[in-house]
Write a protein that holds these residues in place. Structure first.
Motif, PDB file in Angstrom:
ATOM      1  N   GLY A 196     -17.706 -41.513   0.183  1.00 53.64           N
ATOM      2  CA  GLY A 196     -18.249 -41.150  -1.111  1.00 53.64           C
ATOM      3  C   GLY A 196     -17.334 -40.235  -1.911  1.00 53.64           C
ATOM      4  O   GLY A 196     -16.238 -39.884  -1.462  1.00 53.64           O
ATOM      5  N   THR A 197     -17.796 -39.873  -3.095  1.00 52.77           N
ATOM      6  CA  THR A 197     -16.963 -39.053  -3.974  1.00 52.77           C
ATOM      7  C   THR A 197     -17.771 -37.915  -4.589  1.00 52.77           C
ATOM      8  O   THR A 197     -18.986 -38.011  -4.735  1.00 52.77           O
ATOM      9  N   ILE A 198     -17.055 -36.841  -4.940  1.00 54.40           N
ATOM     10  CA  ILE A 198     -17.640 -35.730  -5.674  1.00 54.40           C
ATOM     11  C   ILE A 198     -16.803 -35.582  -6.933  1.00 54.40           C
ATOM     12  O   ILE A 198     -15.583 -35.432  -6.852  1.00 54.40           O
ATOM     13  N   ARG A 199     -17.457 -35.642  -8.088  1.00 53.64           N
ATOM     14  CA  ARG A 199     -16.729 -35.428  -9.332  1.00 53.64           C
ATOM     15  C   ARG A 199     -17.287 -34.200 -10.009  1.00 53.64           C
ATOM     16  O   ARG A 199     -18.497 -34.053 -10.134  1.00 53.64           O
ATOM     17  N   PHE A 200     -16.383 -33.342 -10.440  1.00 53.52           N
ATOM     18  CA  PHE A 200     -16.820 -32.182 -11.201  1.00 53.52           C
ATOM     19  C   PHE A 200     -16.207 -32.272 -12.580  1.00 53.52           C
ATOM     20  O   PHE A 200     -14.982 -32.330 -12.708  1.00 53.52           O
ATOM     21  N   ASP A 201     -17.040 -32.330 -13.596  1.00 52.13           N
ATOM     22  CA  ASP A 201     -16.562 -32.411 -14.967  1.00 52.13           C
ATOM     23  C   ASP A 201     -15.581 -33.580 -15.120  1.00 52.13           C
ATOM     24  O   ASP A 201     -14.538 -33.459 -15.767  1.00 52.13           O
ATOM     25  N   GLY A 202     -15.919 -34.690 -14.489  1.00 52.35           N
ATOM     26  CA  GLY A 202     -15.103 -35.879 -14.618  1.00 52.35           C
ATOM     27  C   GLY A 202     -13.937 -35.977 -13.662  1.00 52.35           C
ATOM     28  O   GLY A 202     -13.355 -37.045 -13.466  1.00 52.35           O
ATOM     29  N   GLN A 203     -13.607 -34.844 -13.014  1.00 58.21           N
ATOM     30  CA  GLN A 203     -12.428 -34.831 -12.140  1.00 58.21           C
ATOM     31  C   GLN A 203     -12.860 -35.085 -10.693  1.00 58.21           C
ATOM     32  O   GLN A 203     -13.785 -34.439 -10.200  1.00 58.21           O
ATOM     33  N   ASP A 204     -12.204 -36.009 -10.028  1.00 59.50           N
ATOM     34  CA  ASP A 204     -12.549 -36.299  -8.639  1.00 59.50           C
ATOM     35  C   ASP A 204     -11.994 -35.193  -7.740  1.00 59.50           C
ATOM     36  O   ASP A 204     -10.789 -34.976  -7.673  1.00 59.50           O
ATOM     37  N   VAL A 205     -12.893 -34.468  -7.065  1.00 63.77           N
ATOM     38  CA  VAL A 205     -12.428 -33.353  -6.231  1.00 63.77           C
ATOM     39  C   VAL A 205     -12.670 -33.619  -4.749  1.00 63.77           C
ATOM     40  O   VAL A 205     -12.558 -32.714  -3.925  1.00 63.77           O
ATOM     41  N   THR A 206     -12.985 -34.863  -4.403  1.00 63.80           N
ATOM     42  CA  THR A 206     -13.340 -35.174  -3.014  1.00 63.80           C
ATOM     43  C   THR A 206     -12.223 -34.821  -2.041  1.00 63.80           C
ATOM     44  O   THR A 206     -12.473 -34.342  -0.935  1.00 63.80           O
ATOM     45  N   THR A 207     -10.991 -35.095  -2.436  1.00 67.74           N
ATOM     46  CA  THR A 207      -9.889 -34.871  -1.493  1.00 67.74           C
ATOM     47  C   THR A 207      -8.824 -33.929  -2.061  1.00 67.74           C
ATOM     48  O   THR A 207      -7.740 -33.814  -1.495  1.00 67.74           O
ATOM     49  N   THR A 208      -9.119 -33.278  -3.170  1.00 67.16           N
ATOM     50  CA  THR A 208      -8.148 -32.359  -3.768  1.00 67.16           C
ATOM     51  C   THR A 208      -7.710 -31.301  -2.746  1.00 67.16           C
ATOM     52  O   THR A 208      -8.544 -30.710  -2.089  1.00 67.16           O
ATOM     53  N   PRO A 209      -6.392 -31.087  -2.609  1.00 72.23           N
ATOM     54  CA  PRO A 209      -5.937 -30.072  -1.651  1.00 72.23           C
ATOM     55  C   PRO A 209      -6.422 -28.668  -2.045  1.00 72.23           C
ATOM     56  O   PRO A 209      -6.613 -28.373  -3.234  1.00 72.23           O
ATOM     57  N   GLU A 210      -6.590 -27.837  -1.028  1.00 77.71           N
ATOM     58  CA  GLU A 210      -7.127 -26.486  -1.206  1.00 77.71           C
ATOM     59  C   GLU A 210      -6.425 -25.705  -2.324  1.00 77.71           C
ATOM     60  O   GLU A 210      -7.069 -25.065  -3.154  1.00 77.71           O
ATOM     61  N   ASP A 211      -5.113 -25.783  -2.377  1.00 71.11           N
ATOM     62  CA  ASP A 211      -4.376 -24.985  -3.359  1.00 71.11           C
ATOM     63  C   ASP A 211      -4.702 -25.391  -4.798  1.00 71.11           C
ATOM     64  O   ASP A 211      -4.732 -24.554  -5.691  1.00 71.11           O
ATOM     65  N   ASP A 212      -4.957 -26.679  -4.997  1.00 67.20           N
ATOM     66  CA  ASP A 212      -5.297 -27.129  -6.342  1.00 67.20           C
ATOM     67  C   ASP A 212      -6.749 -26.827  -6.687  1.00 67.20           C
ATOM     68  O   ASP A 212      -7.105 -26.698  -7.855  1.00 67.20           O
ATOM     69  N   LEU A 213      -7.559 -26.714  -5.648  1.00 68.16           N
ATOM     70  CA  LEU A 213      -8.978 -26.401  -5.900  1.00 68.16           C
ATOM     71  C   LEU A 213      -9.157 -24.987  -6.414  1.00 68.16           C
ATOM     72  O   LEU A 213     -10.124 -24.679  -7.086  1.00 68.16           O
ATOM     73  N   ARG A 214      -8.202 -24.115  -6.057  1.00 70.79           N
ATOM     74  CA  ARG A 214      -8.394 -22.697  -6.319  1.00 70.79           C
ATOM     75  C   ARG A 214      -8.651 -22.372  -7.776  1.00 70.79           C
ATOM     76  O   ARG A 214      -9.410 -21.459  -8.096  1.00 70.79           O
ATOM     77  N   SER A 215      -8.032 -23.108  -8.665  1.00 70.29           N
ATOM     78  CA  SER A 215      -8.225 -22.796 -10.077  1.00 70.29           C
ATOM     79  C   SER A 215      -9.644 -23.167 -10.524  1.00 70.29           C
ATOM     80  O   SER A 215     -10.158 -22.651 -11.512  1.00 70.29           O
ATOM     81  N   LEU A 216     -10.268 -24.066  -9.762  1.00 71.03           N
ATOM     82  CA  LEU A 216     -11.616 -24.502 -10.092  1.00 71.03           C
ATOM     83  C   LEU A 216     -12.656 -23.544  -9.498  1.00 71.03           C
ATOM     84  O   LEU A 216     -13.698 -23.270 -10.072  1.00 71.03           O
ATOM     85  N   ARG A 217     -12.334 -23.062  -8.318  1.00 66.89           N
ATOM     86  CA  ARG A 217     -13.275 -22.242  -7.567  1.00 66.89           C
ATOM     87  C   ARG A 217     -13.645 -20.982  -8.353  1.00 66.89           C
ATOM     88  O   ARG A 217     -12.765 -20.343  -8.932  1.00 66.89           O
ATOM     89  N   TRP A 218     -14.912 -20.647  -8.304  1.00 68.97           N
ATOM     90  CA  TRP A 218     -15.497 -19.450  -8.916  1.00 68.97           C
ATOM     91  C   TRP A 218     -15.434 -19.480 -10.432  1.00 68.97           C
ATOM     92  O   TRP A 218     -16.352 -19.053 -11.089  1.00 68.97           O
ATOM     93  N   VAL A 219     -14.311 -19.968 -11.013  1.00 74.88           N
ATOM     94  CA  VAL A 219     -14.241 -20.057 -12.463  1.00 74.88           C
ATOM     95  C   VAL A 219     -15.282 -21.064 -12.938  1.00 74.88           C
ATOM     96  O   VAL A 219     -15.990 -20.840 -13.914  1.00 74.88           O
ATOM     97  N   ASP A 220     -15.381 -22.192 -12.204  1.00 78.53           N
ATOM     98  CA  ASP A 220     -16.322 -23.240 -12.586  1.00 78.53           C
ATOM     99  C   ASP A 220     -17.507 -23.352 -11.638  1.00 78.53           C
ATOM    100  O   ASP A 220     -18.619 -23.598 -12.045  1.00 78.53           O
ATOM    101  N   LEU A 221     -17.203 -23.208 -10.342  1.00 79.37           N
ATOM    102  CA  LEU A 221     -18.257 -23.364  -9.325  1.00 79.37           C
ATOM    103  C   LEU A 221     -18.348 -22.106  -8.499  1.00 79.37           C
ATOM    104  O   LEU A 221     -17.369 -21.692  -7.897  1.00 79.37           O
ATOM    105  N   SER A 222     -19.521 -21.499  -8.440  1.00 81.18           N
ATOM    106  CA  SER A 222     -19.649 -20.352  -7.544  1.00 81.18           C
ATOM    107  C   SER A 222     -20.901 -20.537  -6.700  1.00 81.18           C
ATOM    108  O   SER A 222     -21.627 -21.517  -6.853  1.00 81.18           O
ATOM    109  N   THR A 223     -21.131 -19.600  -5.799  1.00 82.32           N
ATOM    110  CA  THR A 223     -22.225 -19.810  -4.857  1.00 82.32           C
ATOM    111  C   THR A 223     -22.794 -18.507  -4.321  1.00 82.32           C
ATOM    112  O   THR A 223     -22.120 -17.473  -4.328  1.00 82.32           O
ATOM    113  N   VAL A 224     -24.036 -18.559  -3.873  1.00 86.11           N
ATOM    114  CA  VAL A 224     -24.624 -17.478  -3.074  1.00 86.11           C
ATOM    115  C   VAL A 224     -25.087 -18.136  -1.793  1.00 86.11           C
ATOM    116  O   VAL A 224     -25.798 -19.142  -1.829  1.00 86.11           O
TER     117      VAL A 224
END
Ligand SMILES: Nc1ncnc2c1ncn2[C@@H]1O[C@H](COP(=O)(O)OP(=O)(O)O)[C@@H](O)[C@H]1O
Ligand code: SF4
Ligand SMILES: [Mg+2]
Lengths: 331, 616
Positions: free
Chosen positions: B67-95
């Motif tokens: 399966g796939t996960i898309r965030f804001d149109g961008q496929d993030v299913t297999t994005t490497p960790e280093d590229d995810l970092r710019s997305l993390r917390w800025v766009d997606l955060s968690t408790v």
């Protein structure tokens, strides 16, 4: 702050208790312990000179002397470093014997212990950082393997290969036969040559425990929620590994390290005996085998003080590194 | 285009030493900008796993297997960790689920904010004033700036959770995943935090995926609710729809466990059984073994998630009948047969009390240095416990409930007043007499996980009190232990006798704890929040069991809780304790319907009422 004051108070109290026990135990024997010891000594050798008698008296007390004034004298002697005359190295004093052996042990074992701790912690942290990778397997399996080798076997192997077969290094001793300790370039380089093999032996086995401890702690902390949250926050990998992994995982190792440093004397007996090294460990062994009570007593007292001081330092560092203990105890 | 788009997502745990578990199975859903979506299901249904997959935080042995996960149109299913970092917390955060442990224990709250800002300095610029911004964020969750210089262990559970929430909002993300953010907190604190969350969400407009097993809260907060069962989404409806016209029998079961305790007649339902073992393949509907309306086809045909009503449902009956209402009625009728627990108005005749507490006070002395402080834990409390009746004791943490329990069991002696068991003065018993007395007064604790020794079998746990109090040993004790298990609904008993606690579910463990309390045939049982650690869907089951035991065996029970719904269901009489003083007391319905004490009212307000938002 209260935490540190408390720890210091606790340290002084235990130190006093240890010193006092050291004073009391020989005196708890019935009869005149000094005389008993003299009898034992005289059974083995012919002459006991008055200086030795005096030393033993000072150490063990006279049967009719006032215990309190003896205690006072004893404390004074300890504070000024008067532990009497060594029996087996007569006419050298115990203090002289110890101070000539101390630097050797401090340098060889002290330095290798610190290096072992640093190397072990770094390798362990690296393995945890790259957990389940090849680096991790190599480090973990390698150290588990080395950990199963007996120390004396490794040491003898080193001597056999590098001293006897290849003749790169001397096979024992602290320095060459002709020279005597002095701060000359010649002597220092000679002493260094002599210390290489024992140091290598210690450095091969020393880091093992730290590697495994650090790796396991850190793999665990990196699996905790706070480390996962740090990842979710987008913190750089290295930052997570340091502040959320290593920083917390190192805590138990710090205590372990201080205690290891404190009980250094026990561990040095083996290495100094194998490499015929002129340090405290060998001195202790000789003191025991020659029934040199004044020397033994002083060495034991030193060991106790060493362990206590190390524990105290461990508590203090721990207090600095871990806010939880600092505040929890202050309540 | 949706903000978050998940398509056919599967996650598998492949542990080294056991079979692979498909915890999330071809799940598809969307979350739109600013939408508040609830994800509901019992523990173990795969909610957290799904959440972690969406955040790309899965660790071994879990991995996305399709399966796939898309965030804001961008496929993030297999994005490497280093590229995810710019997305993390800025766009997606968690408790996280247990924020008790999600703050780094060795750095201050200020540092935890600072390193978040540092990690995203490219997005924020370097001249951000950390203290000012962190203070602003803390104020949003009603915390004072002094929290900044504290370490996590110096904060209460509720404060930590607020800090976690403030952190999650630090970079004004577009999507926040909340995984059971208030589980384990005092109900009143939970309520505060959730109210705060709703206000902030309305103001800042982020989208939320709110995971919970507590459907009352989900229903109340969410715009749309998804119900997850055994790794699959089984129903997805707008919240209002879910309350009134849910279609799936599982949703109906979950919803049935809520009711308003102020009603004249209160009914709750439960779903017997547990979710299936996902390491085994299953043909047919995964819910079939627990489904009250299953038909033959359910055993062989696996239903698809198909459009129904205003959303989607995965159920063969809904698929076939088309008219969902029919299914629902049928389900309700069937459930009512044996899976409903109701508390009506039935009055019971007053029996002679077995245990009388008369004017009891307890003062604790705490010595710190030279100062001695006196704490009045219990102040002049009187009540009586009667056979076959339940008395509920309600109050905030620290109000003295547990002290009263300890005085009843003779662990603690009262400073003033008396406790009488039949004719014996409990407060004057010697050691031997006290041991005999304890046989008659048994305790059931809150936490079924720590109440049982993990290395001993169920049979052993039960044999101890049988030997100590009744002198039974060997085969006799085992036979009695089996009887006890049958009594608490663990049947056939042979299946359970030799199990270890970790092989049982939470509900089963609590049943064993209850069986153990029954072993010495006590006349009084003190139950200290016996259901607060259990899934909502099985709470009613345990309450029904306690109720049956009390009535059948003529046990006098003191039921300690801060859950008014369960008090209403179980208790004949309620007492409300506030700082050691009994402030309210009377027949359950009277106290609950006309609560006067502020704490009781707060507790009432804290009970979620599904769909209340529509009415309000
Ligand atoms: N580390 C793990 N190894 C194997 N199986 C796991 C692991 N963690 C969770 N699971 C399984 O995954 C399923 C879903 O768990 P989880 O996502 O935590 O559910 P929830 O959040 O709904 O309570 C459970 O059946 C559980 O047994
Ligand atoms: S498919 Fe059958 S078993 Fe499954 S929920 Fe629907 S009726 Fe029940
Ligand atoms: Mg979960």
């Amino acid at each position: 702050m209260l935490y540190f004051v408390r720890r210091a108070g606790f340290f002084l109290a235990t130190l006093w208790a240890a010193v006092t026990l050291n004073f009391l135990i020989p005196r708890l024997q019935p009869g005149d312990p000094a005389q008993a010891m003299l009898n034992r000594l005289q059974g083995e050798t012919t002459a006991v000179n008055p200086a030795q008698l005096e030393a033993i008296r000072k150490l063990l007390g006279t049967p009719d002397g006032n215990l309190l004034s003896q205690y006072w004298d004893y404390l004074g002697a300890i504070c000024t470093g008067h532990f009497g005359v060594s029996y087996s190295y007569f006419p050298y004093t115990v203090t002289a014997m110890i101070s000539s052996a101390l630097p050797w042990t401090l340098i060889l074992v002290g330095v290798t212990q610190m290096l072992s701790f640093a190397i072990g912690t770094l390798l362990g942290a690296w393995a945890a950082y790259r957990r389940n990778s090849r680096v991790d397997s190599v480090i973990t399996l390698g150290s588990t393997f080395v950990g199963t080798l007996p120390f004396f076997w490794l040491a003898l192997l080193l001597i056999f290969v590098f001293a006897i077969t290849l003749n790169w290094f001397p096979d024992g001793g602290g320095y060459g036969g002709g020279s005597s300790p002095s701060w000359t370039w010649l002597f220092v380089s000679d002493a260094f040559q002599h210390s290489v093999l024992p140091a290598v032996a210690l450095l091969i086995t020393g880091p093992i425990g730290w590697i495994i401890g650090m790796r396991n702690n850190m793999v665990q902390t990196l699996g905790e929620d706070y480390a996962r949250l740090a990842r979710a926050k987008g913190l750089p990998r290295r930052r997570i590994a340091l502040t959320y992994g290593a920083r917390i995982a190192i805590l138990p190792n710090v205590t372990g390290f201080a205690i290891a440093l404190g009980s250094l004397l026990g561990g040095t007996v083996l290495v100094e005996t194998i490499f015929n090294y002129p340090g405290l460990g060998r001195l202790l062994l000789e003191a025991v085998s020659n029934k040199d009570y004044p020397l033994m007593q002083a060495l034991f007292l030193f060991t106790t003080i060493g362990v206590l001081t190390a524990n105290f330092l461990a508590d203090v560092t721990y207090g600095f590194l871990d806010p939880r203990v600092r505040r929890a105890e202050a309540v | 285009m949706a903000l978050l788009e998940v398509r056919d997502l599967s996650v598998t745990y492949s542990p080294r030493d056991s079979a692979a578990v498909r915890a999330v199975d071809r799940v598809s859903f969307e979350v739109h900008d600013g939408e508040f979506v609830g994800l509901l299901g019992e523990s173990g249904c795969g909610k957290s796993t799904l959440g972690n997959a969406v955040l790309r935080l899965l660790d071994r042995p879990a991995a996305i297997t399709g399966g796939t996960i898309r965030f804001d149109g961008q496929d993030v299913t297999t994005t490497p960790e280093d590229d995810l970092r710019s997305l993390r917390w800025v766009d997606l955060s968690t408790v996280f689920q247990s924020s008790m442990n999600s703050l780094n224990p060795v750095i201050t709250v200020r540092r935890q904010f600072a390193d978040t800002f540092e990690a995203h300095s490219d997005a924020l610029g370097n001249d951000l004033d950390v203290d000012a911004r962190a203070t602003e964020l803390l104020e949003m969750v009603s915390l004072d700036r002094s929290v900044l210089s504290r370490f996590p262990h110096e904060l209460s559970g509720g404060m930590k959770q607020r800090v976690a929430l403030a952190l999650a909002l630090a970079l004004e993300p577009r999507f926040v995943l909340l995984d059971e953010p208030t589980t384990g907190l005092d109900v009143v604190v939970q309520r505060d935090i959730l109210d705060r969350l709703r206000v902030l969400q309305a103001r800042l407009g982020f989208a939320v995926l709110f995971i919970s097993h507590d459907l009352g809260t989900v229903m109340e907060l969410a715009d749309r609710v998804m119900v997850m069962y055994a790794g699959e989404i089984v129903e997805d409806q707008p919240a209002a729809e879910m309350v009134t016209r849910h279609l799936h029998p599982y949703s109906a079961g979950l919803l049935g466990s809520y009711a308003d305790p102020r009603d004249q007649v209160v009914e709750v339902e439960f779903i017997p059984g547990r979710p299936p073992d996902l390491s085994q393949p299953h043909a047919g509907c995964l819910f079939q073994p627990r489904c009250p309306v299953a038909v033959d086809a359910c055993r062989t045909v696996h239903p698809e998630l198909l459009p129904a009503s205003l959303g989607q449902v995965r159920c063969l009956l809904v698929e076939q009948s088309g008219d969902a209402r029919v299914v629902l009625e049928k389900a309700a009728e069937l459930r009512r047969r044996d899976q409903v627990f109701a508390a009506g108005l039935s009055e019971r005749a007053d029996a002679e009390p077995v245990l009388v507490v008369d004017g009891v006070s307890k003062v604790y002395k705490t010595r710190r240095g030279l100062n001695t402080t006196l704490t009045q834990a219990v102040d002049d409390v009187s009540f009586a416990l009667r056979p076959g009746q339940v008395t509920a004791l309600v109050g905030q943490s620290g109000s003295g409930k547990t002290t009263i329990a300890r005085i009843l069991t003779g662990v603690e002696r009262p400073t003033a007043g008396s406790v009488r068991f039949k004719d014996e003065p409990v407060d004057h018993l010697g050691r031997g007499a006290l041991r005999k007395y304890r046989r008659h007064v048994q305790l059931v604790f809150q936490d079924p996980f720590s109440a049982l020794n993990p290395t001993r079998t169920v049979a052993y746990a039960l044999s101890r009190p049988l030997r100590n109090h009744l002198g039974l040993t060997g085969a006799e004790a085992r036979a009695r232990a089996a009887e006890l298990l049958e009594t608490v609904g663990l049947s056939p008993a042979d299946q359970y006798l030799d199990k270890l606690p970790h092989q049982l579910s939470g509900g089963q463990r609590q049943r064993v704890v209850i069986a153990r309390a029954l072993a010495p045939e006590p006349e009084v049982v003190v139950a200290d929040e016996p259901i607060s650690m259990l899934d909502v869907s099985i709470r009613a089951e345990i309450i029904a069991l306690l109720d049956q035991l009390v009535r059948d065996r003529g046990i006098a029970m003191l039921y300690i809780t801060h859950d008014l719904l369960s008090a209403r269901l179980l208790a004949d009489e309620v007492m409300v304790l506030n700082q050691g003083v009994m402030v309210e007391r009377g027949p359950t319905l009277d106290v609950i319907a006309e609560a006067k004490d502020p704490y009781t009212r707060k507790l009432l307000a804290a009970i979620p009422r599904p769909g209340a938002r529509d009415i309000a």
